[in-house]
Design an enzyme around this catalytic site. Structure first.
Site, PDB file in Angstrom:
ATOM      1  N   SER A 205       0.790  -1.224   0.000  1.00  0.00           N
ATOM      2  CA  SER A 205       0.000   0.000   0.000  1.00  0.00           C
ATOM      3  C   SER A 205       0.824   1.277   0.000  1.00  0.00           C
ATOM      4  O   SER A 205       0.330   2.317  -0.391  1.00  0.00           O
ATOM      5  CB  SER A 205      -0.924   0.017   1.210  1.00  0.00           C
TER       6      SER A 205
ATOM      7  N   ASP B 275      -2.279   9.022   9.162  1.00  0.00           N
ATOM      8  CA  ASP B 275      -3.506   8.456   9.711  1.00  0.00           C
ATOM      9  C   ASP B 275      -3.252   7.353  10.741  1.00  0.00           C
ATOM     10  O   ASP B 275      -4.171   6.673  11.154  1.00  0.00           O
ATOM     11  CB  ASP B 275      -4.402   7.913   8.589  1.00  0.00           C
TER      12      ASP B 275
ATOM     13  N   HIS C  39      -0.036   5.201   7.833  1.00  0.00           N
ATOM     14  CA  HIS C  39       0.599   5.697   6.609  1.00  0.00           C
ATOM     15  C   HIS C  39       1.185   7.071   6.850  1.00  0.00           C
ATOM     16  O   HIS C  39       0.908   7.708   7.870  1.00  0.00           O
ATOM     17  CB  HIS C  39      -0.423   5.731   5.458  1.00  0.00           C
TER      18      HIS C  39
END
Length: 386
Positions: A47, A349, A352
């Site tokens: 990700s 967050d 990340h």
């Protein structure tokens, strides 16, 4: 991550660990195009590199508000499904090479024949194949895609260009790889996270993950890949989620979770050893190790040099306090709030990074001393080859 949580903490961990490494996006903003060293970049990873191969309804569970503001607010000024306030590291790489942002392979609107390259990275992806986790009842891993999946997609793209292998189609493969940068974003952190509390030893996960990455790289190099950048793992113990869940007495000299950082460091040591072997096996290729771990810790040691004021507290979260993080009130939900100055935060967050931190890491690789050999060496070899 190898962190000694209590059972109650583990319950929180199992709810939230699937949130890690899960940005989703499908944005084709263009960088300014002019003379550039590469025609294409082909990216792989999880990700931290994914630009849209997973979305809220297809990727790992959790952080389901990624399509809401304030995600994307800094650069795109709208949600882009990237798990950041703006651009990811691969976006800065593309811009530095004067190429468009990489379209995700699975987006039906993406044209894999257009200049610029393609992104194969998948949020939640692992280095080890998914069936291994399923066979060992590691139920945290619900993402079927692995690095092997991404290789399969890339092989389909190569076949569409007439490249099967360097023996049967040398001309076609040369045409692809002579003008392409292969960017292997960080991969493997999910492998450790999904195996948490399982009976499979951490050393086994490390060995299998490293072997998988090595086999992946060998196949690309045998096909003719000439310019390859491989990122190591970041210090995962410095992520807010790790800090939030781990006992307060599990800290290293950086103030991060010691056990998690040791795991990442050991993984990177094994990865670098394998890359050194590959460099000898493929002397005509340039293989660069991007030292995520050291670059990240350099920022932690001297944050004000990079404009950061908050090392572990998230910009977008809930609850205030030390971390401003609560797994039940994820960034983008109605109950969450975001700071006015994300460029002063490292963590966006909780799992990340902010665009500012991704930019700092990209600059450390491309212009600093955290690539081995330096990225400038790779560019010079490309220029010498014409």
């Amino acid at each position: 991550m190898a962190i000694a949580f209590t059972f109650s903490s583990f319950q929180i961990f199992t709810t939230t660990i699937l949130l890690i490494f899960s940005p989703y996006c499908s944005v084709y903003a263009k960088a300014t195009t002019h003379s550039n060293p590469f025609k294409n970049v082909y990216a792989f990873g999880d990700s931290y590199t994914d630009t849209g191969n997973t979305r809220s309804n297809t990727g790992p569970n959790g952080f389901t508000f990624v399509s809401n503001l304030p995600y994307g607010s800094t650069f795109f000024h709208r949600p882009t499904n990237r798990y950041s306030d703006g651009r990811l590291m691969i976006d800065f790489v593309a811009q530095a090479l004067s190429l468009p942002f990489l379209p995700p392979y699975l987006d039906p609107m993406a044209d894999d024949k257009s200049p610029g390259g393609v992104n194969f990275a998948v949020a939640g992806s692992t280095a080890i194949i998914h069936s291994f986790f399923k066979m060992n009842n590691m139920t945290l891993d619900i993402t079927p895609q692995s690095l092997q999946t991404q290789l399969g997609w890339f092989n389909k793209l190569l076949q569409s260009k007439g490249c099967k292998d360097s023996t049967t189609s040398p001309k076609e493969c040369k045409a692809v790889f002579d003008e392409a940068l292969i960017w292997v974003g960080e991969i493997g952190a999910n492998d450790y996270a999904y195996s948490f509390t399982s009976s499979v030893p951490t050393n086994t996960i490390q060995q299998l993950a490293i072997n998988s990455v090595t086999a992946f790289l060998q196949e690309l190099l045998k096909k003719g890949a000439k310019y390859v950048v491989v990122q190591g793992l970041p210090p995962t113990g410095c992520l807010t989620l790790s800090m939030y869940l781990a006992p307060s007495n599990d800290r290293d000299d950086m103030g991060c979770v010691g056990n998690a950082n040791k795991q990442s460091y050991n993984h990177n040591t094994a990865l670098k050893a394998k890359l050194n072997v590959l460099k000898k096996q493929f002397p005509n290729s340039v293989i660069v190790y991007a030292d995520y771990y050291s670059a990240y810790l350099t920022v932690i040691k001297n944050p004000h040099k990079y404009g950061f004021k908050e090392l572990f507290k998230v910009c977008c979260g809930y609850g205030g306090g030390t971390y401003n993080f609560n797994y039940l009130n994820a960034c983008g939900s109605q109950s969450s709030t975001s700071c006015d100055n994300p460029s002063q935060y490292i963590n966006w967050d909780g799992v990340h990074l902010t665009e500012a931190m991704y930019k700092a890491m990209a600059d450390a690789y491309l212009n600093g001393n955290y690539s081995q050999p330096p990225f400038s060496y790779l560019l010079s070899k490309k220029q010498q080859s014409g």
